[in-house]
Design a protein around this motif. Sequence first.
Motif, PDB file in Angstrom:
ATOM      1  N   SER A 197       0.798  -1.227   0.000  1.00 24.63           N
ATOM      2  CA  SER A 197       0.000   0.000   0.000  1.00 24.63           C
ATOM      3  C   SER A 197       0.833   1.280   0.000  1.00 24.63           C
ATOM      4  O   SER A 197       0.311   2.346  -0.297  1.00 24.63           O
ATOM      5  N   ARG A 198       2.119   1.202   0.338  1.00 27.42           N
ATOM      6  CA  ARG A 198       3.010   2.359   0.520  1.00 27.42           C
ATOM      7  C   ARG A 198       2.598   3.218   1.708  1.00 27.42           C
ATOM      8  O   ARG A 198       3.015   4.370   1.820  1.00 27.42           O
ATOM      9  N   LEU A 199       1.760   2.689   2.587  1.00 28.18           N
ATOM     10  CA  LEU A 199       1.413   3.415   3.803  1.00 28.18           C
ATOM     11  C   LEU A 199       2.681   3.581   4.641  1.00 28.18           C
ATOM     12  O   LEU A 199       3.423   2.628   4.856  1.00 28.18           O
ATOM     13  N   ALA A 200       2.920   4.807   5.126  1.00 29.64           N
ATOM     14  CA  ALA A 200       4.195   5.118   5.776  1.00 29.64           C
ATOM     15  C   ALA A 200       3.983   5.588   7.205  1.00 29.64           C
ATOM     16  O   ALA A 200       2.989   6.243   7.528  1.00 29.64           O
ATOM     17  N   GLY A 228      -5.513  -1.835  10.625  1.00 34.48           N
ATOM     18  CA  GLY A 228      -5.955  -3.089  10.039  1.00 34.48           C
ATOM     19  C   GLY A 228      -4.915  -3.867   9.282  1.00 34.48           C
ATOM     20  O   GLY A 228      -5.259  -4.726   8.467  1.00 34.48           O
ATOM     21  N   ILE A 229      -3.632  -3.600   9.518  1.00 40.52           N
ATOM     22  CA  ILE A 229      -2.557  -4.297   8.811  1.00 40.52           C
ATOM     23  C   ILE A 229      -1.786  -5.171   9.791  1.00 40.52           C
ATOM     24  O   ILE A 229      -1.251  -4.682  10.781  1.00 40.52           O
ATOM     25  N   ARG A 323      -5.460   1.715  -0.733  1.00 40.26           N
ATOM     26  CA  ARG A 323      -5.213   0.272  -0.665  1.00 40.26           C
ATOM     27  C   ARG A 323      -5.398  -0.282   0.748  1.00 40.26           C
ATOM     28  O   ARG A 323      -5.117  -1.447   0.986  1.00 40.26           O
ATOM     29  N   VAL A 324      -5.823   0.569   1.661  1.00 41.51           N
ATOM     30  CA  VAL A 324      -6.112   0.123   3.018  1.00 41.51           C
ATOM     31  C   VAL A 324      -7.550   0.597   3.329  1.00 41.51           C
ATOM     32  O   VAL A 324      -7.743   1.654   3.897  1.00 41.51           O
ATOM     33  N   PRO A 325      -8.555  -0.201   2.929  1.00 39.29           N
ATOM     34  CA  PRO A 325      -9.944   0.283   2.988  1.00 39.29           C
ATOM     35  C   PRO A 325     -10.414   0.707   4.373  1.00 39.29           C
ATOM     36  O   PRO A 325     -11.236   1.602   4.504  1.00 39.29           O
ATOM     37  N   ASN A 326      -9.899   0.066   5.420  1.00 40.99           N
ATOM     38  CA  ASN A 326     -10.370   0.397   6.768  1.00 40.99           C
ATOM     39  C   ASN A 326      -9.412   1.332   7.506  1.00 40.99           C
ATOM     40  O   ASN A 326      -9.356   1.353   8.719  1.00 40.99           O
ATOM     41  N   LEU A 327      -8.652   2.111   6.744  1.00 46.16           N
ATOM     42  CA  LEU A 327      -7.706   3.025   7.348  1.00 46.16           C
ATOM     43  C   LEU A 327      -8.446   4.094   8.164  1.00 46.16           C
ATOM     44  O   LEU A 327      -9.372   4.731   7.690  1.00 46.16           O
ATOM     45  N   THR A 328      -8.022   4.281   9.389  1.00 42.59           N
ATOM     46  CA  THR A 328      -8.662   5.264  10.267  1.00 42.59           C
ATOM     47  C   THR A 328      -8.501   6.663   9.686  1.00 42.59           C
ATOM     48  O   THR A 328      -7.407   7.078   9.347  1.00 42.59           O
ATOM     49  N   GLY A 329      -9.609   7.395   9.608  1.00 44.89           N
ATOM     50  CA  GLY A 329      -9.555   8.761   9.107  1.00 44.89           C
ATOM     51  C   GLY A 329      -9.345   8.870   7.617  1.00 44.89           C
ATOM     52  O   GLY A 329      -8.915   9.902   7.122  1.00 44.89           O
TER      53      GLY A 329
END
Length: 332
Positions: A197-200, A228-229, A323-329
């Motif tokens: 997802s490249r979430l950092a 959620g990861i 790419r992280v559907p349940n990401l907070t906010g």
Amino acid sequence: MPHANAPLTELGRLRLARCVVDDGWPLRQAADRFQVSVSTAKRWADRYRVEGSAGMVDRSSRPRTSPLRTPTRTERRIVKVRLARRWGPARIAYLLGLNPATAHRVLVRYGLARLAHLDRATSQPIRRYERDAPGDLVHVDIKKLGNIPDGGGHKIHGRAVGGRNSSAHRDLARPRKIGGRPNLGYSYLHNAVDDHSRLAYTEILPDETKETAAAFWTRAQTFFHTNGITVARVLTDNGSCYRSRLWRNTLTDAGITHKRTRPYRPQTNGKVERFNRTLLDEWAYAHPYKTETERRQALPRWLHTYNHHRGHTALGGLPPASRVPNLTGQYS
């Protein structure tokens, strides 16, 4: 597929051929009926006799032989020079006595037309990969960053004024190793980037010791878990903090597999290395900060923008949050 002005589609060809072969129409009558030439009607009728309905599709216009194509040996020489010297098509062509267009056409054929597609260290084609789901692999790295003196450094005022500010506001807790040289100290950006997802997640910490690195990962894992990861693997370089028992035990206790890159191969950890570069370009050096405190206060806002709003080219212009559907906010 037929072109826009073609009088016959595949179904039209089949109908024409059946009129001639099955119903016995003369070729000229069938050609007049379907508004094509007699030779065209004959071609589709002959194909229908031999191949049936399957013969009504378009065939490749590529010739069976290409006697004027660049010899295989010459193509190999072009590719060899490209990989060994990283030259452009013009220089390769002059070296081998070819037309630059020929060299460029060969490089396109082998997927070597752009130098960005080659690894800088080895000149080999870059093999890109991406894990299938968030958490399958998280890249972790540390970026060392010099602190900004009060009033701004040389990037704002130039070397003369920036040097005076650095000397006047040096870190008193760190004695100078060389008299007269500014010693403001450094910040250490500990970064973690999810491969899929490249979430950092990043923090500014005072050092890169094993205790600091292990504590950072504990907080980073909490961040990913909250969103959620579930992290399965972590990839790092061979820094001393990542070779420590404390780091190993921290990951093992959490059920995480630790992977390290091959020595002198930072490209393997390329996603977090690219994040480091983005971090410097769009946050650390993006504005003329007057103090280190001002720059640090801007980091959380930038990080939120990166995760939730900034389009990522590797994600088709979408932010990591997509790419992280349940990401907070996510929808803030």
